[in-house]
Each structure stands twice: as C-alpha cells, then as structure tokens.
Scaffold this active site. Structure first.
Site, PDB file in Angstrom:
ATOM      1  N   ASP A   1     -57.609  42.526   4.559  1.00  0.00           N
ATOM      2  CA  ASP A   1     -56.423  41.734   4.874  1.00  0.00           C
ATOM      3  C   ASP A   1     -55.432  42.707   5.522  1.00  0.00           C
ATOM      4  OD1 ASP A   1     -54.210  39.796   4.583  1.00  0.00           O
ATOM      5  OD2 ASP A   1     -53.564  41.134   2.969  1.00  0.00           O
TER       6      ASP A   1
ATOM      7  N   ASP B   1     -51.357  41.975   6.145  1.00  0.00           N
ATOM      8  CA  ASP B   1     -49.984  41.984   5.609  1.00  0.00           C
ATOM      9  C   ASP B   1     -49.986  42.106   4.091  1.00  0.00           C
ATOM     10  OD1 ASP B   1     -49.533  39.753   8.218  1.00  0.00           O
ATOM     11  OD2 ASP B   1     -48.481  41.674   8.094  1.00  0.00           O
TER      12      ASP B   1
HETATM   13  C1  XBP Z   1     -49.645  37.124   5.838  1.00  0.00           C
HETATM   14  C2  XBP Z   1     -49.073  35.918   6.469  1.00  0.00           C
HETATM   15  C3  XBP Z   1     -48.571  35.994   7.886  1.00  0.00           C
HETATM   16  C4  XBP Z   1     -47.343  36.921   7.960  1.00  0.00           C
HETATM   17  C5  XBP Z   1     -46.501  36.639   9.183  1.00  0.00           C
HETATM   18  O1  XBP Z   1     -50.862  37.390   6.506  1.00  0.00           O
HETATM   19  O2  XBP Z   1     -49.051  34.870   5.854  1.00  0.00           O
HETATM   20  O3  XBP Z   1     -48.187  34.690   8.264  1.00  0.00           O
HETATM   21  O4  XBP Z   1     -46.499  36.649   6.834  1.00  0.00           O
HETATM   22  O5  XBP Z   1     -47.303  36.807  10.339  1.00  0.00           O
HETATM   23  P1  XBP Z   1     -52.108  38.177   5.750  1.00  0.00           P
HETATM   24  P2  XBP Z   1     -47.285  35.669  11.484  1.00  0.00           P
HETATM   25  O6  XBP Z   1     -53.249  37.178   5.717  1.00  0.00           O
HETATM   26  O7  XBP Z   1     -52.381  39.374   6.618  1.00  0.00           O
HETATM   27  O8  XBP Z   1     -51.637  38.575   4.355  1.00  0.00           O
HETATM   28  O9  XBP Z   1     -45.839  35.300  11.718  1.00  0.00           O
HETATM   29  O10 XBP Z   1     -47.934  36.339  12.671  1.00  0.00           O
HETATM   30  O11 XBP Z   1     -48.092  34.537  10.897  1.00  0.00           O
HETATM   31 MG    MG Z   2     -51.801  39.702   2.745  1.00  0.00          MG
END
Ligand code: XBP
Ligand code: MG
Length: 236
Positions: free
Chosen positions: A9, A11
C-alpha cells in the site's frame, strides 16, 4: 506455499502522507477555488473513512455543504478540485517533503536482493506513487514494481478487494504466494478479501482500528538505530 511477492500500500504504509501531505494539498485546492472549506487534522481523520480523494470531496460536500453538492456543475467541480489538489500534493512530494517510513527502503531493497517480486496496490493516483518513489526511494524506483495498481484503475476502491485482485491477475500469482503491507483497516479488509496475508504498520490516524486477521500489527518496520530507542512489539 512459498512467498513470491510483496504488495505495498502507499498512503500510510510507504510514507505517512495523509496529515502533512494530502490534507494540506486538499486545503490549498479549496482555497484556490475560493471555497471556505478547510480540513483540520481531526476532520481529515474522520474523512479518511472515505477512500479516494474525489470520493472524499464528494462526501464532504454532500454532508456539510449541500448547496455546493446541488450545483449543476458539481461533478466537474469535484474533478477540478482533485486535479488541483494532486498538483499541490506533487509539489510537496517533489520538494522532498514526505520521507519513507522507517524500514521501508531497507525492506524493499532486501526483497529485491532476495529475488522476490514487488507490486503496489493503492487508492491514490499513479502519478502520486511514482513521484513519491522518485523523491523518497530512488529516481526511477517505480520500475522496481512490476505492477502499480492505483486509483481509478479498478471500479471499487478499498475496502473492496479489486485493487489487490488486479495485482494478482497481472502478476499471475495466487494470493497465498503474496504478502501485503498496509496501514489501515480499509486496506487490511481489501487485502484479506483478496485472500492475501497482511502485515499492518499503524499510523497516528489508524491506531486503534480493528486489525483482527492481520498476520502482525507493528509500530513500523524498524531501523537498527531506532530499535534500541523504541523496542519492538509484535501483536496479532
Ligand atoms: C489512501 C487514500 C487516498 C489518499 C488521497 O490510499 O484513500 O485516497 O488519501 O489520495 P492508500 P487521492 O490505498 O494508498 O492507503 O486524493 O489521490 O485519492
Ligand atoms: Mg494506506
């Protein structure tokens, strides 16, 4: 079954991007559009229950600014705000403002040296992923990952398993041959629904969520110099 690949993953897992990365980028986009919206750390923590930046903007307007959500051009506004937010986020990342979490670079390098395969399964956009890897891991490090499954590439975002199933299909791997690295309950649910064993490294936003079913729940992946300071704990 033999472990063949790690699926990361982004973020919260590769880097702690939400509070000081995505959040200020959203707020900069709102200000640029002349909107009075401002997501503080607490509000943003609540909004993280909605995955996907466009989905998060839409949810916020529908709940807290219904007049805006009722605008005939609302959908166009959502996409415009998200494009603007992504531009601000990329500026932050490219300026080196978002480092990898402890142990992430070491693990990626060890996995590569051991001949295992790498992939990404994330809700954010592909350009956000490659910019983060270029700035915080190594220029061109995006090519170390055979598959970067990101954002709208699948119809349903996490906690739906779609993005993880996309990776398994495009790598021609079974779920049992992979290990996922995640930070949130949504991410764990997505990987688990795809049948993939998951290690969770918690963040300030995800601490206390329900991580039942994870193979391990860690503070982070650790660094030699940090181990003495903090000590490791492993709980399932
Ligand atoms: C986390 C998310 C993303 C980010 C924002 O992604 O939910 O939406 O918060 O990015 P991950 P965008 O699966 O990597 O934990 O605005 O590009 O969606
Ligand atoms: Mg994440």
């Amino acid at each position: 079954m033999t472990l063949r690949a790690l699926i990361f993953d982004v973020d919260g897992t590769l880097a702690d991007t939400e509070r000081d990365g995505h959040r200020p980028a959203f707020n900069a986009a709102f200000a640029e559009a002349g909107l009075s919206w401002a997501w503080d750390e607490t509000v943003y923590g609540e909004l993280l229950k909605v995955t996907g930046g466009k989905e998060r903007i839409r949810h916020y307007a529908e709940c807290l600014d219904p007049a805006c959500a009722a605008r005939p051009d609302f959908e166009a506004l959502v996409h415009q705000l998200h494009r603007s937010k992504t531009r601000h986020y990329l500026e932050l990342v490219e300026a080196g403002g978002i480092p990898l979490r402890p142990g992430v670079a070491r693990l990626i390098r060890e996995v590569r040296a051991a001949g295992l395969r790498l992939a990404i399964a994330t809700t954010t956009t592909r350009e956000n992923v490659t910019a983060l890897l270029d700035a915080s891991l190594a220029p061109g490090a995006g090519s170390w990952f055979e598959v970067i499954a990101a954002g709208d590439i699948v119809p349903a975002k996490k906690p739906a398993p779609d993005v993880y199933r996309y990776v398994l299909k495009h790598m021609d791997l079974s779920a049992g041959a992979c290990l996922a690295l995640e930070d949130s309950q949504h991410g764990l649910a997505a990987a688990a629904a795809a049948g993939i064993a998951t290690v969770v490294t918690v963040t300030d936003y995800s601490r206390g969520q329900d991580f039942r079913g994870a193979r391990a729940v860690l503070a982070d992946l650790g660094e030699a110099d940090l181990a003495q300071l903090r000590g490791w704990h492993r709980s399932t």
